[in-house]
Design a protein around this motif. Structure first.
Motif, PDB file in Angstrom:
ATOM      1  N   VAL A   1      -6.423  -4.674  10.465  1.00 53.14           N
ATOM      2  CA  VAL A   1      -7.440  -3.651  10.249  1.00 53.14           C
ATOM      3  C   VAL A   1      -7.247  -2.486  11.212  1.00 53.14           C
ATOM      4  CG1 VAL A   1      -9.233  -4.592  11.785  1.00 53.14           C
ATOM      5  CG2 VAL A   1      -9.894  -3.331   9.745  1.00 53.14           C
ATOM      6  N   HIS A   2      -6.764  -2.766  12.423  1.00 51.27           N
ATOM      7  CA  HIS A   2      -6.480  -1.684  13.367  1.00 51.27           C
ATOM      8  C   HIS A   2      -5.356  -0.795  12.831  1.00 51.27           C
ATOM      9  CE1 HIS A   2      -6.014   0.481  17.138  1.00 51.27           C
ATOM     10  NE2 HIS A   2      -4.728   0.215  17.105  1.00 51.27           N
ATOM     11  N   THR A   3      -4.378  -1.396  12.154  1.00 53.59           N
ATOM     12  CA  THR A   3      -3.294  -0.614  11.546  1.00 53.59           C
ATOM     13  C   THR A   3      -3.854   0.409  10.563  1.00 53.59           C
ATOM     14  OG1 THR A   3      -1.695  -2.410  11.789  1.00 53.59           O
ATOM     15  CG2 THR A   3      -1.228  -0.763  10.097  1.00 53.59           C
ATOM     16  N   ILE A   4      -4.803  -0.018   9.744  1.00 52.21           N
ATOM     17  CA  ILE A   4      -5.425   0.888   8.773  1.00 52.21           C
ATOM     18  C   ILE A   4      -6.229   1.968   9.492  1.00 52.21           C
ATOM     19  CG2 ILE A   4      -7.064   1.064   6.878  1.00 52.21           C
ATOM     20  CD1 ILE A   4      -4.459  -0.319   6.109  1.00 52.21           C
ATOM     21  N   PHE A   5      -7.086   1.560  10.418  1.00 54.58           N
ATOM     22  CA  PHE A   5      -7.923   2.529  11.126  1.00 54.58           C
ATOM     23  C   PHE A   5      -7.070   3.538  11.889  1.00 54.58           C
ATOM     24  CE2 PHE A   5     -11.792  -0.529  11.643  1.00 54.58           C
ATOM     25  CZ  PHE A   5     -12.030  -0.444  10.285  1.00 54.58           C
ATOM     26  N   ASN A   6      -6.010   3.049  12.521  1.00 55.08           N
ATOM     27  CA  ASN A   6      -5.162   3.926  13.325  1.00 55.08           C
ATOM     28  C   ASN A   6      -4.453   4.951  12.443  1.00 55.08           C
ATOM     29  OD1 ASN A   6      -3.896   4.615  15.941  1.00 55.08           O
ATOM     30  ND2 ASN A   6      -2.021   3.898  14.954  1.00 55.08           N
ATOM     31  N   LEU A   7      -3.950   4.510  11.281  1.00 55.35           N
ATOM     32  CA  LEU A   7      -3.276   5.445  10.380  1.00 55.35           C
ATOM     33  C   LEU A   7      -4.255   6.514   9.882  1.00 55.35           C
ATOM     34  CD1 LEU A   7      -0.717   4.594   7.630  1.00 55.35           C
ATOM     35  CD2 LEU A   7      -2.612   6.130   7.119  1.00 55.35           C
TER      36      LEU A   7
END
Length: 295
Positions: A217-223
């Motif tokens: 989920v951090h990958t999505i938020f960061n992108l």
């Protein structure tokens, strides 16, 4: 309040409602409008009809590939409309320089790479754009759209993050909803039957057996934050949603919890407004829940 999210139907996989989730401006998702799950192949026909009569299920969006559907076809309510929008396989492939760079860098977690590509790959974006088109046509009160893949965690997880972002839910609420796939009530089976599989199916099954992680989920938020600054900017830039589209989505799926429901809108089913008012307490506990899930 975790149990209130899950719909108590035998043999269902990760089947839950989004009703009652609160936006940052105080509106809530209406009852009988948005559902999510894993594959519906284990339901009986009676169970499928219960979803229609008690939860308003009228549209099913299946994000799986043909091979997955042939192996595990959905059991659907007789009157439901069904749409297959496969997110995979990805269509954009790395060029020579990108492949060469990978050889000299630390290998990336396959799950993280898959999550990132679900937001950037042309084929995946086209599927999610069609998902929004269907959501925008679901204008009748009390009629629910159910979005699912195999486990209801990865392709569905990213799809619902996009929907929740468009509706204006906070990232903390989006994170907590995603992490509910780890709850025992989700009933995810990590020992799926084996057999002949394509490479894509094998990869999906491998990732599907992994838990929902903060890293994903951090990958999505960061992108979203790094490349677009907001969910709205991503949706308008990459999925070509208009401001009118997003305003209409909020009109279709959100309501003011202080306004009384008209009897003409029908039976709200299990997710009635009395329970929705209790979600305030649930939402206030979301940060601590996310923290617990990280341990």
């Amino acid at each position: 309040m975790t149990a209130s999210r899950f719909i108590p139907i035998q043999n269902a996989i990760n089947l839950r409602t989004l009703s009652g989730y609160q936006t940052t401006d105080g509106l809530i998702i209406k009852p009988n409008k948005l559902l999510r799950s894993g594959m519906l192949s284990h339901l009986s026909q009676d169970d499928a009809e219960v979803l229609a009569t008690q939860y308003g299920l009228s549209v099913v969006i299946d994000l799986r590939m043909d091979e997955e559907i042939r192996r595990d076809p959905d059991t659907l309510p007789q009157a439901a409309n069904y749409y297959q929008l496969p997110v995979l396989p990805f269509s954009d492939h790395a060029n020579f320089s990108q492949r060469l760079k990978r050889r000299f860098t630390r290998p990336e977690n396959p799950s993280v790479r898959m999550y990132r590509k679900m937001l950037t790959d042309s084929h995946a974006k086209a599927a999610y754009r069609e998902m929004f088109d269907i959501l925008l046509n679901n204008t009748s009160e009390g009629q629910a759209v159910l979005i699912h893949c195999s486990a209801g965690k990865d392709r569905t997880g990213v799809g619902l993050m996009l929907v929740e972002g468009a509706l204006g839910l906070s990232n903390e609420t989006i994170r907590a909803d995603y992490l509910l796939s780890n709850d025992p009530l989700a009933g995810l089976n990590t020992s799926a039957h084996q057999g002949n599989r394509s490479d894509h199916h094998t990869q999906i099954e491998s990732i599907g057996q992994q838990p929902a992680t903060h890293e994903n989920v951090h990958t999505i938020f960061n992108l979203i934050q790094k490349d677009y600054s907001s969910w709205q900017e991503y949706l308008t830039t990459e999925l070509r949603l208009t401001e009118t589209d997003m305003s209409e989505l909020r009109h279709i799926y959100l309501t003011n919890p202080s306004q009384k429901r008209s009897p003409a809108l029908g039976n709200p089913g299990a997710a009635d407004y009395a329970s929705i008012r209790r979600y305030d307490a649930y939402l206030s506990e979301i940060p601590s829940y996310a923290k617990v899930m990280a341990n």
